[in-house]
Design an enzyme around this catalytic site. Structure first.
Site, PDB file in Angstrom:
ATOM      1  CE  LYS A 188       0.735   1.054   4.381  1.00 14.55           C
ATOM      2  NZ  LYS A 188       1.589   1.540   4.961  1.00 14.55           N
ATOM      3  CB  THR A 245      -0.466   4.445   3.692  1.00 15.58           C
ATOM      4  OG1 THR A 245      -0.799   4.015   4.835  1.00 15.58           O
ATOM      5  CG2 THR A 245       0.372   5.910   3.635  1.00 15.58           C
ATOM      6  CB  SER A 251       0.927   9.249   4.808  1.00 12.04           C
ATOM      7  OG  SER A 251       1.944   8.638   4.073  1.00 12.04           O
ATOM      8  CG  ASN A 253       5.337   5.729   2.178  1.00  8.86           C
ATOM      9  OD1 ASN A 253       6.430   5.446   1.473  1.00  8.86           O
ATOM     10  ND2 ASN A 253       5.510   4.778   3.573  1.00  8.86           N
ATOM     11  CD  GLU A 278      10.453   0.499   5.863  1.00 12.50           C
ATOM     12  OE1 GLU A 278      10.687   0.158   4.427  1.00 12.50           O
ATOM     13  OE2 GLU A 278      11.095   0.136   6.830  1.00 12.50           O
TER      14      GLU A 278
END
Length: 330
Positions: A188, A245, A251, A253, A278
């Site tokens: 995700k 996310t 978040s 990302n 990540e």
């Protein structure tokens, strides 16, 4: 229970606080002595979780032997690229006698192993569970209501971890689908980067809905090929985590994608932050997994081109929109 949390980032700190508040004896281990000394003195994780008071009862240390002494359970919350080296560092303290909970989301780049597989590759056949779900550390540390999944093939362990973490602000569900829970939590992050790119380009709500929906299809297709259960991907550890996310201003990302959409170069962004993002590494790993299992993953492919080959985000959007027409479900 005597519990050691490995990793003093925002998420590791949040989980340490949760466990302490549930009445457990908690040690929080960090890799860098200078930082843990300052952390211990200020009782605040200034870099990764500012504004949150750390209870005095949590023992903060960078000494691996001290962190391991008497520990009945280890919670692994270090960035995925460091899991192998940290496990090697702690292996000498006979972790086979303890239970392990992986709360790290990612896929090892070189081996394409999930984090639980990396841990077992180093430590052997330890009793292991995974903890994953829509849990932004900023909110969890402030006791805002959150839900998460404890997954293990060992049903008793999944239930035990559930009981260790559950509270009136932290609801924990149990699962046996460790593959699906890990893949959902890892993959995700790629879709969150894509969502951030759309935000940076100001593409609107329609685009974001398409990214989330088609992203779910990619994750599910790969997950099924790798042995996960379909229903896991519509649950907290995938759909729930995906929504959080892709939407949250906290978040990392999504933030990475947004900065790219605004015109910054990916590697320049990554070099400017100490935060573990990540999704960057996971994109490369997921692309390799897609090729290995012969799964069509167009969003992952375009994010890979943006991150690793500096493809213009607008060109990536055009590539996705002009693909050969397909049935929605295939």
């Amino acid at each position: 229970m005597n519990i050691t949390v490995l990793g003093d980032g925002g998420w590791g700190t949040s989980l340490a606080i949760k466990l302490h508040n549930n009445g457990h004896a908690v040690r929080l281990w960090g890799a860098f002595p200078d930082y843990t000394i300052a952390f211990n003195t200020k009782r605040e994780n200034v870099k990764f979780l500012p504004g949150v008071k750390i209870p005095d009862g949590i023992d903060i240390t960078s000494d691996a032997e001290r962190a391991s002494a008497g520990a009945e359970l280890f919670v692994v919350v270090v960035p995925s690229k460091h899991v192998r080296s940290v496990m090697k560092r702690f292996k000498e303290f006979d972790l086979l006698k303890a239970k392990i909970v992986s709360a790290t989301k990612g896929i090892e780049e070189e081996t394409l192993l999930r984090v639980s597989e990396v841990i077992r590759d180093v430590l052997g056949n330890v009793r292991l569970a995974v903890l994953s779900g829509p849990t932004i550390a900023f909110e969890v540390a402030r006791s805002m209501p959150a839900t998460i999944v404890s997954a293990s093939k060992d049903v008793r362990l999944a239930k035990e971890v559930q009981s260790l973490f559950i509270s009136d602000s932290f609801r924990v569900y149990a699962s046996r689908d460790i593959v699906g829970v890990e893949l959902g939590g890892s993959l995700k992050n790629i879709i969150a980067i894509a969502s951030g790119v759309a935000d940076g380009l100001r593409l609107g709500a329609n685009s974001k809905a398409a990214i989330l929906t088609r992203g779910m299809q990619e994750i599910t297709r790969l997950g099924l090929r790798m042995g996960a259960k379909r229903e896991t991907f519509s649950g907290l550890s995938c759909m729930g985590d995906l929504i959080t996310t892709c939407m949250s201003k906290h978040s990392r990302n999504r933030w990475l994608g947004e900065e790219i959409g605004k015109g910054r170069m990916p590697k320049e962004i990554m070099g400017s932050t100490e935060m573990a993002i990540e999704g960057f590494v996971t994109t490369g790993s997921a692309r390799s997994l897609g090729k290995k299992y012969r799964v069509d993953m167009p969003i992952t492919e375009e994010i890979y081109e943006i991150l690793y080959n500096n493809k213009d985000p607008k060109a990536a959007v055009k590539s996705l929109m002009t693909r050969t027409p397909k049935d929605e479900i295939y």
